[in-house]
Scaffold this motif. Structure first.
Motif, PDB file in Angstrom:
ATOM      1  N   LEU A   1       0.824  -1.203   0.000  1.00 28.74           N
ATOM      2  CA  LEU A   1       0.000   0.000   0.000  1.00 28.74           C
ATOM      3  C   LEU A   1       0.861   1.258   0.000  1.00 28.74           C
ATOM      4  CD1 LEU A   1      -2.836  -0.988   2.496  1.00 28.74           C
ATOM      5  CD2 LEU A   1      -3.094  -0.518   0.060  1.00 28.74           C
ATOM      6  N   THR A   2       1.938   1.221   0.765  1.00 25.85           N
ATOM      7  CA  THR A   2       2.833   2.374   0.824  1.00 25.85           C
ATOM      8  C   THR A   2       3.465   2.637  -0.537  1.00 25.85           C
ATOM      9  OG1 THR A   2       3.310   1.979   3.162  1.00 25.85           O
ATOM     10  CG2 THR A   2       4.892   3.321   1.939  1.00 25.85           C
ATOM     11  N   LEU A   3       3.926   1.596  -1.192  1.00 30.32           N
ATOM     12  CA  LEU A   3       4.526   1.752  -2.516  1.00 30.32           C
ATOM     13  C   LEU A   3       3.496   2.230  -3.538  1.00 30.32           C
ATOM     14  CD1 LEU A   3       6.757  -1.462  -2.567  1.00 30.32           C
ATOM     15  CD2 LEU A   3       7.526   0.905  -2.282  1.00 30.32           C
ATOM     16  N   ALA A   4       2.260   1.736  -3.409  1.00 30.20           N
ATOM     17  CA  ALA A   4       1.209   2.128  -4.357  1.00 30.20           C
ATOM     18  C   ALA A   4       0.871   3.612  -4.260  1.00 30.20           C
ATOM     19  CB  ALA A   4      -0.033   1.285  -4.119  1.00 30.20           C
ATOM     20  N   ARG A   5       1.100   4.194  -3.088  1.00 34.72           N
ATOM     21  CA  ARG A   5       0.804   5.617  -2.898  1.00 34.72           C
ATOM     22  C   ARG A   5       1.894   6.522  -3.464  1.00 34.72           C
ATOM     23  NH1 ARG A   5      -1.270   4.583   3.316  1.00 34.72           N
ATOM     24  NH2 ARG A   5      -3.390   3.898   2.764  1.00 34.72           N
ATOM     25  N   LYS A   6       2.976   5.941  -3.939  1.00 37.73           N
ATOM     26  CA  LYS A   6       4.059   6.648  -4.621  1.00 37.73           C
ATOM     27  C   LYS A   6       4.571   7.854  -3.813  1.00 37.73           C
ATOM     28  CE  LYS A   6       2.390   5.291  -9.199  1.00 37.73           C
ATOM     29  NZ  LYS A   6       1.937   5.757 -10.541  1.00 37.73           N
ATOM     30  N   PRO A   7       5.094   7.589  -2.607  1.00 40.98           N
ATOM     31  CA  PRO A   7       5.667   8.693  -1.830  1.00 40.98           C
ATOM     32  C   PRO A   7       6.940   9.206  -2.479  1.00 40.98           C
ATOM     33  CG  PRO A   7       6.149   6.596  -0.784  1.00 40.98           C
ATOM     34  CD  PRO A   7       5.219   6.300  -1.925  1.00 40.98           C
ATOM     35  N   SER A   8       7.362  10.373  -2.077  1.00 42.13           N
ATOM     36  CA  SER A   8       8.605  10.943  -2.600  1.00 42.13           C
ATOM     37  C   SER A   8       9.795  10.086  -2.174  1.00 42.13           C
ATOM     38  CB  SER A   8       8.781  12.366  -2.074  1.00 42.13           C
ATOM     39  OG  SER A   8       9.008  12.356  -0.665  1.00 42.13           O
ATOM     40  N   GLY A   9      10.928  10.320  -2.830  1.00 39.72           N
ATOM     41  CA  GLY A   9      12.142   9.573  -2.489  1.00 39.72           C
ATOM     42  C   GLY A   9      12.531   9.712  -1.032  1.00 39.72           C
ATOM     43  N   PRO A  10      12.640  10.947  -0.494  1.00 39.53           N
ATOM     44  CA  PRO A  10      12.992  11.096   0.929  1.00 39.53           C
ATOM     45  C   PRO A  10      11.975  10.444   1.862  1.00 39.53           C
ATOM     46  CG  PRO A  10      13.322  13.154  -0.240  1.00 39.53           C
ATOM     47  CD  PRO A  10      12.629  12.232  -1.197  1.00 39.53           C
ATOM     48  N   ALA A  11      10.693  10.555   1.514  1.00 38.06           N
ATOM     49  CA  ALA A  11       9.666   9.936   2.359  1.00 38.06           C
ATOM     50  C   ALA A  11       9.802   8.417   2.354  1.00 38.06           C
ATOM     51  CB  ALA A  11       8.276  10.348   1.878  1.00 38.06           C
ATOM     52  N   LEU A  12      10.077   7.841   1.181  1.00 40.84           N
ATOM     53  CA  LEU A  12      10.205   6.393   1.086  1.00 40.84           C
ATOM     54  C   LEU A  12      11.445   5.907   1.836  1.00 40.84           C
ATOM     55  CD1 LEU A  12       8.693   4.044  -0.176  1.00 40.84           C
ATOM     56  CD2 LEU A  12      10.196   4.233  -2.176  1.00 40.84           C
TER      57      LEU A  12
END
Length: 284
Positions: A235-246
Motif C-alpha cells: 500500500l505504501t509503494l502504491a501511494r508513490k511517496p517521494s524519495g525522501p519519504a520512502l
C-alpha cells in the motif's frame, strides 16, 4: 506543547459549556510550562513534564492524574489541544452511551473541519469511510477525540509509551477488543479540528513504519505478522511517496524489526474473527 494558548482556552471553554455535571480537567504540558487556566465553571489541574515524552506517554500521565489506571473516575475524555467541542451535549451523549452498553469500552468522535464541516476520510476509523455520518462499531479510534471507560485501562493497561507518535490508538484498541470490549464511532459526537495532513510532522514516515512493525510484533498471531506488514508495504509503494519519504519509511521499517517492541501478547484467533466481522481483518 505550550504553542496553542488561545486554542487551549477555547477548548476548555467548550468543555465548560457541556450539559450535566461539571467535568474535571487535567492539562498535560508535554515538555512545556503551562499557565494557570481560569475558566468559569471548570476546575483545571495542570501537570508539567520536563521534556516531550510523546503523545501516548503524555496521555498516560493524564490518565494517572485520576488515580492508577484512572480509577477515580468512570470515563476519561481525550481531546487535542487545537480541537473544540461545538455542541453542548457531547458529554451527556457519552454518559448515556456507556450507561446503555456495559460492553462499550471506547467511543471515537467524528472530527470535522470548523470552516467547511468536512470530515477527512482518514478520520473515519473503518475501511468503508465514504459516509462519515454513519455511526458504527469499529476496530480502532482517533487519539485526539475519544472517550474511554477507565475499566479498559485497568484491565489491559495504557497506551504504549515507546510509540511516541502513530498507531498507539490501534495498539490499545486491539488489546481492548481482545479483552472483550467494543469500540463505537459516533458521528453525532463532534470535535472541530482544522483539516491537516499527518505528513506535516517531520517524523511521520519513520514513526508510521516503525510503529506499524511494533504493532504487529506485539499483537498479531505469528502467521499474520508478515501478511499484515507485507500488505502495508505494498500500500505504501502504491501511494508513490517521494524519495525522501520512502527512505524514511524503509528506515523506520528496519528500525521496527531491530529494536524492542515491548511485551508480546498476541490476540486470540476469536479476536481476529471479530475484527474481520467488524469489517477490518488484521491484515490491513
Amino acid at each position: 506543547m505550550g504553542n496553542r494558548p488561545d486554542e487551549v482556552r477555547a477548548l476548555l471553554e467548550s468543555v465548560a459549556r457541556q450539559e450535566g455535571a461539571p467535568i474535571e480537567v487535567v492539562v498535560v504540558g508535554n515538555g512545556s510550562p503551562l499557565p494557570a487556566f481560569d475558566v468559569p465553571g471548570l476546575t483545571v489541574r495542570t501537570v508539567e513534564l520536563p521534556e516531550n515524552v510523546g503523545i501516548p506517554a503524555g496521555r498516560n500521565v493524564g490518565i494517572e492524574a485520576f488515580g492508577p489506571g484512572g480509577r477515580d473516575v468512570d470515563v476519561l475524555l481525550f481531546l487535542d489541544d487545537d480541537g473544540l467541542l461545538p455542541r453542548t451535549d457531547t458529554a451527556r451523549l457519552c454518559r448515556e452511551a456507556f450507561a446503555a452498553d456495559p460492553r462499550l469500552g471506547i467511543i471515537t468522535f467524528r472530527i470535522a473541519d470548523p470552516e467547511t464541516g468536512t470530515t477527512q476520510r482518514r478520520h473515519v476509523p473503518r475501511l468503508r469511510a465514504s459516509d462519515p455520518m454513519r455511526s458504527s462499531r469499529v476496530t480502532t479510534f482517533l487519539g485526539g477525540a475519544n472517550a474511554v471507560r477507565t475499566a479498559v485501562f485497568q484491565q489491559v493497561g495504557g497506551l504504549p509509551d515507546d510509540f511516541f507518535y502513530a498507531h498507539e490508538e490501534t495498539d490499545l484498541a486491539w488489546r481492548a477488543l481482545d479483552a472483550g470490549w467494543m469500540i463505537d464511532y459516533r458521528s453525532d459526537m463532534v470535535l472541530h479540528h482544522p483539516a491537516t495532513a499527518p505528513s506535516r510532522h517531520a517524523v511521520y514516515h519513520r514513526m508510521v513504519a516503525r510503529n506499524r512493525v511494533w504493532l504487529a510484533r506485539r499483537n498479531l498471531p505469528a502467521v499474520l505478522v508478515p501478511v499484515y506488514l507485507g500488505v502495508w508495504m505494498l500500500l505504501t509503494l502504491a501511494r508513490k511517496p517521494s524519495g525522501p519519504a520512502l527512505r524514511a519509511w524503509f528506515g523506520g521499517f528496519r528500525e521496527g524489526w531491530k529494536t524492542p517492541c515491548g511485551p508480546r501478547r498476541p490476540m486470540k484467533w476469536r479476536t481476529v474473527w471479530r475484527l474481520t466481522r467488524l469489517g477490518r481483518p488484521p491484515v490491513i
